[in-house]
Design a protein around this motif. Structure first.
Motif, PDB file in Angstrom:
ATOM      1  N   ILE A  14       1.138  -1.081  -0.110  1.00  0.00           N
ATOM      2  CA  ILE A  14      -0.640   0.470   0.099  1.00  0.00           C
ATOM      3  C   ILE A  14       0.396   1.031  -0.122  1.00  0.00           C
ATOM      4  N   GLU A  16       0.830   5.261   0.479  1.00  0.00           N
ATOM      5  CA  GLU A  16      -0.259   6.572   1.595  1.00  0.00           C
ATOM      6  C   GLU A  16       0.510   7.628   1.462  1.00  0.00           C
ATOM      7  N   ARG A  17       0.354   7.918   2.119  1.00  0.00           N
ATOM      8  CA  ARG A  17       1.406   9.265   3.442  1.00  0.00           C
ATOM      9  C   ARG A  17       0.503   9.312   4.769  1.00  0.00           C
ATOM     10  N   SER A  18       0.597   9.906   5.482  1.00  0.00           N
ATOM     11  CA  SER A  18      -0.131  11.383   6.223  1.00  0.00           C
ATOM     12  C   SER A  18       0.088  12.907   5.434  1.00  0.00           C
ATOM     13  N   VAL A  21      -2.910  14.309   1.026  1.00  0.00           N
ATOM     14  CA  VAL A  21      -3.178  12.654   0.395  1.00  0.00           C
ATOM     15  C   VAL A  21      -2.375  12.456  -1.690  1.00  0.00           C
ATOM     16  N   PHE A  22      -2.318  11.488  -2.529  1.00  0.00           N
ATOM     17  CA  PHE A  22      -1.762  11.728  -3.036  1.00  0.00           C
ATOM     18  C   PHE A  22      -2.512  12.574  -4.623  1.00  0.00           C
ATOM     19  N   SER A  24      -6.970  13.516  -4.860  1.00  0.00           N
ATOM     20  CA  SER A  24      -8.312  14.120  -4.639  1.00  0.00           C
ATOM     21  C   SER A  24      -9.202  14.194  -5.763  1.00  0.00           C
ATOM     22  N   ASP A 144     -12.681   4.543   1.204  1.00  0.00           N
ATOM     23  CA  ASP A 144     -11.559   5.092   0.995  1.00  0.00           C
ATOM     24  C   ASP A 144     -11.017   6.707   1.659  1.00  0.00           C
ATOM     25  N   HIS A 145     -10.226   6.869   1.670  1.00  0.00           N
ATOM     26  CA  HIS A 145      -9.557   7.929   2.486  1.00  0.00           C
ATOM     27  C   HIS A 145     -10.988   9.924   2.166  1.00  0.00           C
ATOM     28  N   ARG A 146     -10.616   9.568   1.134  1.00  0.00           N
ATOM     29  CA  ARG A 146     -11.105  11.208   0.477  1.00  0.00           C
ATOM     30  C   ARG A 146     -12.688  10.963   0.221  1.00  0.00           C
ATOM     31  N   ASP A 169     -11.316  10.554   6.429  1.00  0.00           N
ATOM     32  CA  ASP A 169     -10.273  11.820   6.850  1.00  0.00           C
ATOM     33  C   ASP A 169     -11.075  13.124   6.662  1.00  0.00           C
TER      34      ASP A 169
END
Length: 228
Positions: A14, A16-18, A21-22, A24, A144-146, A169
């Motif tokens: 995976i 990803e980073r905090s 995001v890459f 959105s 997902d995150h967004r 998020d």
């Protein structure tokens, strides 16, 4: 994720980073941002294959069900989208349109990392592959995150997609990096409304990476028509 010639998963990772995001809905992917970190991940995984299939994020794709695959249904100038479609058993077509600039960005990522891009596909198509033999209607709730994507699969084929800009998020509880009860409630209430409107009695909670790798049934919670 790397598979062998029979489709067995050999390994997966995976990226990803905090904090940022890459990409959105309002922040397009930048190949020069993504590719160095993706290259590092693949090196740490000791990936052997250099051929790749990439799944396009759902917030980039316009989808529609129609009697024909008609480019006029896409709200953009001709040639701005690449269209992919599948035939449904009721005689209609489900098709998605990937913007050409998005396709170009994915191809550039592959080139910079040293991969040969075989094809692009809608992320929901990859999820649907897990249910080719399943009869009836299933609603996959993929958070997902967004964003959260709701994919209806009827008799093993995608028949409907709906997306919201709510994800893990969208809010935090006391600074903790997990989804809040309020956001989760909105996500699940939307799922219930879709299920009730479209006559779906089985919901599956999904996370794309884990579920495509391991099989949806193994890592998802199945909810009955009473949504307990």
């Amino acid at each position: 994720m790397e598979k062998d010639s029979l489709g067995k998963v050999l390994q997966w990772g995976i990226l990803e980073r905090s904090g940022r995001v890459f990409h959105s809905t309002i922040q397009p992917m930048r190949p020069d941002d993504v590719s160095p970190l993706l290259e590092r991940l693949l090196a740490e995984m000791f990936v052997q294959s250099r051929e790749v299939v990439m799944s396009v994020a759902p917030f980039y794709v316009f989808t529609v069900v129609s009697d024909t695959i008609d480019p006029a249904l896409i709200p953009a100038r001709p040639g701005a989208y690449k269209i992919q479609g599948v035939y449904l058993k009721d005689g209609r077509y489900f098709f998605g349109a990937i913007p050409r600039d998005v396709e170009k960005a994915y191809r550039e990522v592959a080139r910079l990392v040293g991969l040969r891009l075989i094809r692009l596909e809608l992320a929901s198509f990859a999820l649907a592959d897990q249910f080719q033999e399943k009869r009836g209607k299933i609603l996959i709730v993929d958070s997902d995150h967004r964003c959260t994507t709701y994919t209806e699969i009827k008799d093993g084929v995608i028949s409907y997609i709906f997306r919201t800009d709510l994800g893990s998020d969208s809010g935090v509880a006391d600074g903790a990096p997990h989804i809040t009860p309020y956001v989760w409630g909105v996500i699940m209430n939307t799922a219930k409304e879709i299920a009730a409107t479209r006559g779906i009695d089985q919901l599956i909670l999904s996370n794309s990476v884990f579920n495509i790798a391991n099989g949806l049934q193994k890592v998802s919670q199945q909810i009955t028509d009473r949504y307990r």
